[in-house]
Design a protein around this motif. Structure first.
Motif, PDB file in Angstrom:
ATOM      1  N   MET A 124       0.929  -1.143  -0.021  1.00 41.78           N
ATOM      2  CA  MET A 124       0.141  -0.011  -0.107  1.00 41.78           C
ATOM      3  C   MET A 124       0.869   1.372   0.000  1.00 41.78           C
ATOM      4  SD  MET A 124      -2.989  -0.925   2.640  1.00 41.78           S
ATOM      5  CE  MET A 124      -4.659  -1.751   2.024  1.00 41.78           C
ATOM      6  N   ARG A 125       2.027   1.043   0.536  1.00 42.68           N
ATOM      7  CA  ARG A 125       2.966   2.206   0.453  1.00 42.68           C
ATOM      8  C   ARG A 125       3.101   3.028  -1.106  1.00 42.68           C
ATOM      9  NH1 ARG A 125       8.503   1.261   3.603  1.00 42.68           N
ATOM     10  NH2 ARG A 125       8.912   2.566   1.924  1.00 42.68           N
ATOM     11  N   SER A 129      -2.739   7.176  -4.007  1.00 40.61           N
ATOM     12  CA  SER A 129      -4.125   7.518  -3.827  1.00 40.61           C
ATOM     13  C   SER A 129      -4.832   6.631  -2.899  1.00 40.61           C
ATOM     14  CB  SER A 129      -5.009   7.470  -5.102  1.00 40.61           C
ATOM     15  OG  SER A 129      -4.950   6.016  -5.475  1.00 40.61           O
ATOM     16  N   ILE A 130      -4.011   5.781  -2.044  1.00 45.49           N
ATOM     17  CA  ILE A 130      -4.685   4.979  -1.074  1.00 45.49           C
ATOM     18  C   ILE A 130      -5.384   5.772   0.209  1.00 45.49           C
ATOM     19  CG2 ILE A 130      -2.596   4.713   0.754  1.00 45.49           C
ATOM     20  CD1 ILE A 130      -4.677   1.812  -0.594  1.00 45.49           C
ATOM     21  N   SER A 131      -6.617   5.464   0.456  1.00 45.28           N
ATOM     22  CA  SER A 131      -7.227   6.249   1.561  1.00 45.28           C
ATOM     23  C   SER A 131      -6.899   5.798   2.847  1.00 45.28           C
ATOM     24  CB  SER A 131      -8.800   6.062   1.167  1.00 45.28           C
ATOM     25  OG  SER A 131      -9.139   4.862   1.476  1.00 45.28           O
ATOM     26  N   ASP A 132      -7.407   6.437   3.942  1.00 50.58           N
ATOM     27  CA  ASP A 132      -7.185   6.247   5.356  1.00 50.58           C
ATOM     28  C   ASP A 132      -7.960   5.215   5.891  1.00 50.58           C
ATOM     29  OD1 ASP A 132      -5.709   8.348   5.663  1.00 50.58           O
ATOM     30  OD2 ASP A 132      -6.886   9.596   6.650  1.00 50.58           O
ATOM     31  N   GLU A 133      -9.429   5.016   5.054  1.00 54.98           N
ATOM     32  CA  GLU A 133     -10.220   3.760   5.293  1.00 54.98           C
ATOM     33  C   GLU A 133      -9.557   2.383   4.975  1.00 54.98           C
ATOM     34  OE1 GLU A 133     -11.381   6.669   3.489  1.00 54.98           O
ATOM     35  OE2 GLU A 133     -11.883   7.702   5.545  1.00 54.98           O
ATOM     36  N   GLU A 134      -8.742   2.586   3.745  1.00 54.46           N
ATOM     37  CA  GLU A 134      -8.304   1.358   3.037  1.00 54.46           C
ATOM     38  C   GLU A 134      -7.150   0.811   3.975  1.00 54.46           C
ATOM     39  OE1 GLU A 134      -9.082   1.268  -1.581  1.00 54.46           O
ATOM     40  OE2 GLU A 134      -7.802   2.974  -0.680  1.00 54.46           O
ATOM     41  N   VAL A 135      -6.379   1.851   4.551  1.00 51.56           N
ATOM     42  CA  VAL A 135      -5.169   1.525   5.482  1.00 51.56           C
ATOM     43  C   VAL A 135      -5.777   1.028   7.052  1.00 51.56           C
ATOM     44  CG1 VAL A 135      -3.356   2.458   6.737  1.00 51.56           C
ATOM     45  CG2 VAL A 135      -3.721   3.099   4.440  1.00 51.56           C
ATOM     46  N   GLU A 136      -6.667   1.635   7.306  1.00 47.68           N
ATOM     47  CA  GLU A 136      -7.413   1.221   8.592  1.00 47.68           C
ATOM     48  C   GLU A 136      -7.944  -0.351   8.400  1.00 47.68           C
ATOM     49  OE1 GLU A 136     -10.546   2.953  11.727  1.00 47.68           O
ATOM     50  OE2 GLU A 136     -10.298   4.128  10.008  1.00 47.68           O
TER      51      GLU A 136
END
Length: 167
Positions: A124-125, A129-136
């Motif tokens: 994901m790094r 355009s990765i969102s906070d929700e996807e990381v969470e």
């Protein structure tokens, strides 16, 4: 005469409006705060006292545990920064020599699942355009896999204790 009055009124309005914008700009500069949203998750299952005591000597697990524990309260940036280190530690744990009691396929499979989630977070790094929700969401899955591993290790130790007690 009307033109002069009109011109003075326009200049006055222009000066007052510019002054307000400058004041607003000054206060924005003074109060500049960079704030990231904190991602808070929890680890559902920790190792039992007996299991933790037995696994104290398994250094690879202990190193991965210390990083995984930090993922319970982190930011998107910090989580992604630590993802490379985490994936390396979990890979080291998977490739290490396991304590005999947990050298079982069902435990090794859970370590593999944990590694997959750590690698996914590391990947994901590279996505800008990765969102906070996807990381969470991925952190939640990572911690769920870690919890599942701990749960399985606890179950193995409970079975071992039961067998020793009734043999």
């Amino acid at each position: 005469m009307k033109n002069k009055i009109f011109l003075c009124v326009c200049i006055s309005m222009l000066l007052f409006s510019c002054k307000k914008k400058e004041e607003a700009g000054v206060t924005n500069d003074e109060v500049e705060v960079i704030e990231q949203d904190l991602i808070v998750s929890n680890i559902g299952v920790q190792l039992s006292k007996d299991a933790a005591k037995e696994l104290e000597s398994w250094g690879e697990y202990q190193m991965a545990k210390s990083i995984l524990d930090s993922y319970t309260s982190t930011t998107k940036g910090r989580a992604l920064e630590n993802a490379k280190n985490l994936s390396d530690l979990v890979r080291g744990m998977k490739d290490s020599e396991y304590p005999e009691i947990i050298n079982r396929d069902d435990v090794i499979i859970r370590i593999s699942v944990l590694l997959n989630h750590a690698l996914r977070l590391h990947d994901m790094r590279t996505i800008s355009s990765i969102s906070d929700e996807e990381v969470e969401t991925e952190i939640g899955k990572l911690l769920a896999a870690y919890s599942s591993l701990n749960d399985k290790i606890n179950a193995v130790f409970q079975i071992e204790q039961y067998e020793q007690k009734y043999q």
